[in-house]
Design an enzyme around this catalytic site. Structure first.
Site, PDB file in Angstrom:
ATOM      1  N   LYS A  17      47.959  45.293  45.040  1.00 45.94           N
ATOM      2  CA  LYS A  17      48.852  44.512  43.941  1.00 45.94           C
ATOM      3  C   LYS A  17      48.806  44.477  42.614  1.00 45.94           C
ATOM      4  CE  LYS A  17      48.490  39.946  45.332  1.00 45.94           C
ATOM      5  NZ  LYS A  17      47.402  40.377  46.335  1.00 45.94           N
ATOM      6  N   ARG A  93      50.523  31.212  45.802  1.00 48.69           N
ATOM      7  CA  ARG A  93      49.939  31.325  46.995  1.00 48.69           C
ATOM      8  C   ARG A  93      49.781  30.212  47.697  1.00 48.69           C
ATOM      9  NH1 ARG A  93      45.900  34.929  44.094  1.00 48.69           N
ATOM     10  NH2 ARG A  93      43.975  35.437  45.448  1.00 48.69           N
ATOM     11  N   ARG A 132      36.539  48.310  47.047  1.00 44.50           N
ATOM     12  CA  ARG A 132      37.058  48.231  45.903  1.00 44.50           C
ATOM     13  C   ARG A 132      35.826  48.067  44.636  1.00 44.50           C
ATOM     14  NH1 ARG A 132      41.170  43.571  45.024  1.00 44.50           N
ATOM     15  NH2 ARG A 132      39.787  42.131  45.430  1.00 44.50           N
ATOM     16  N   ARG A 164      33.538  43.255  42.407  1.00 45.55           N
ATOM     17  CA  ARG A 164      33.817  41.909  42.048  1.00 45.55           C
ATOM     18  C   ARG A 164      32.807  40.933  42.857  1.00 45.55           C
ATOM     19  NH1 ARG A 164      40.015  40.511  42.356  1.00 45.55           N
ATOM     20  NH2 ARG A 164      39.344  38.800  43.604  1.00 45.55           N
ATOM     21  N   ARG A 175      39.212  34.467  52.063  1.00 47.42           N
ATOM     22  CA  ARG A 175      40.430  34.607  51.174  1.00 47.42           C
ATOM     23  C   ARG A 175      41.451  35.241  52.163  1.00 47.42           C
ATOM     24  NH1 ARG A 175      37.375  38.380  47.909  1.00 47.42           N
ATOM     25  NH2 ARG A 175      39.241  39.375  46.957  1.00 47.42           N
TER      26      ARG A 175
HETATM   27  P1  AMP Z   1      42.571  37.383  42.873  1.00 42.25           P
HETATM   28  O1  AMP Z   1      42.238  38.259  41.929  1.00 42.25           O
HETATM   29  O2  AMP Z   1      44.128  37.230  42.821  1.00 42.25           O
HETATM   30  O3  AMP Z   1      42.296  37.846  44.132  1.00 42.25           O
HETATM   31  O4  AMP Z   1      42.069  35.925  42.620  1.00 42.25           O
HETATM   32  C1  AMP Z   1      40.662  35.794  42.631  1.00 42.25           C
HETATM   33  C2  AMP Z   1      40.406  34.310  42.809  1.00 42.25           C
HETATM   34  O5  AMP Z   1      40.979  33.350  41.654  1.00 42.25           O
HETATM   35  C3  AMP Z   1      41.006  33.631  44.127  1.00 42.25           C
HETATM   36  O6  AMP Z   1      40.198  34.090  45.034  1.00 42.25           O
HETATM   37  C4  AMP Z   1      41.275  32.138  43.548  1.00 42.25           C
HETATM   38  O7  AMP Z   1      39.642  31.576  43.540  1.00 42.25           O
HETATM   39  C5  AMP Z   1      41.435  32.158  42.267  1.00 42.25           C
HETATM   40  N1  AMP Z   1      42.966  32.158  42.129  1.00 42.25           N
HETATM   41  C6  AMP Z   1      43.742  33.285  41.756  1.00 42.25           C
HETATM   42  N2  AMP Z   1      44.878  33.049  41.898  1.00 42.25           N
HETATM   43  C7  AMP Z   1      45.062  31.595  42.429  1.00 42.25           C
HETATM   44  C8  AMP Z   1      46.051  30.769  42.724  1.00 42.25           C
HETATM   45  N3  AMP Z   1      47.419  31.307  42.653  1.00 42.25           N
HETATM   46  N4  AMP Z   1      45.661  29.772  43.612  1.00 42.25           N
HETATM   47  C9  AMP Z   1      44.551  29.324  43.640  1.00 42.25           C
HETATM   48  N5  AMP Z   1      43.540  30.162  43.177  1.00 42.25           N
HETATM   49  C10 AMP Z   1      43.836  31.071  42.556  1.00 42.25           C
END
Ligand code: AMP
Length: 224
Positions: A17, A93, A132, A164, A175
């Site tokens: 994404k 989400r 990654r 990360r 996740r």
């Molecule tokens: P991502 O980069 O999208 O994988 O997001 C990294 C982390 O940010 C996630 O594991 C959550 O802890 C937080 N996060 C990002 N977007 C959301 C969301 N829409 N709702 C809740 N937590 C989020």
């Protein structure tokens, strides 16, 4: 200039994404709104909000809905998003986030053009996430197989390319489990309420991008 667009991009972690949203944002000249990137920038800046979010992120847990919805509302009300549109990556989400987004977009008169779901199996997602690597400055995504040209220095901005903190095995499993439980139902939700197209997240990044752009442009053609 190409017409702007308003998109939600769904897809399991590791589906690509982030990479595709950056490219779509360049293609349609609209802001790429990644809630994960916004939270990571706040953590890096050491803001109070970042300190709150960090605890959840490190554990691979979702940040509470009220905080995320507030962040997205503020971002979508900025002038660039109002004028050109946006590509939402990592939001919504949960069902509550999807409802809140709908209300926001109706209130602002900014209907979505399309929701795309980037499809990848859980097994492939696990393999991709373990490999990654991400630029800590501009968030460009690499992998152990697709490295920057010079050591771990970002080709794009010269930033340091790292793994990360939440790409540990434990956090990845949490996740992916949350995605299955909370985010997968949104595929049905968006199919019923808005138009949703599923796109296979396989092949080269260029091939996936071409599939996505075709689906978006076909949708806009049908709308006239
Ligand atoms: P991502 O980069 O999208 O994988 O997001 C990294 C982390 O940010 C996630 O594991 C959550 O802890 C937080 N996060 C990002 N977007 C959301 C969301 N829409 N709702 C809740 N937590 C989020």
């Amino acid at each position: 200039m190409v017409r702007g667009v308003r998109l939600v991009i769904l897809g399991r972690q590791g589906a690509g994404k982030g990479t595709q949203c950056m490219r779509l944002a360049r293609h349609y000249v609209v802001p790429h709104v990644s809630t994960g990137d916004i939270f990571r920038a706040s953590v890096k800046a050491g803001s109070e909000f970042g300190i709150q979010a960090e605890e959840y992120m490190q554990a691979g847990k979702l940040v509470p809905d009220a905080i995320v919805i507030g962040v997205v509302r503020e971002r979508l009300c900025q002038r660039d998003a109002k004028a050109r549109g946006f590509i939402l990556d990592g939001f919504p989400r949960t069902a509550d986030q999807a409802e809140a987004l709908d209300e926001m977009l109706v209130a602002e008169g900014m209907p979505l053009d399309l929701t795309l779901d980037l499809e990848i199996s859980e097994e492939d997602a696990l393999t991709r996430l373990a490999a990654r690597r991400v630029c800590s400055t501009c968030a460009t995504i690499y992998s152990t197989a697709r490295r920057p040209a010079i050591d771990w220095t970002c080709d794009n901005c010269g930033g340091e390319v790292v793994q990360r903190h939440d790409d540990t095995e434990e956090a990845i499993c949490k996740r992916l489990a949350d995605y299955n439980e909370l985010t997968t139902p949104l595929i049905e939700w968006y199919t019923e309420r808005h138009s949703l197209v599923q796109i296979g997240a396989y092949g080269t990044p260029d091939e996936v991008l071409t599939r996505m752009v075709r689906a978006i442009d076909a949708r806009r053609c049908n709308e006239g």
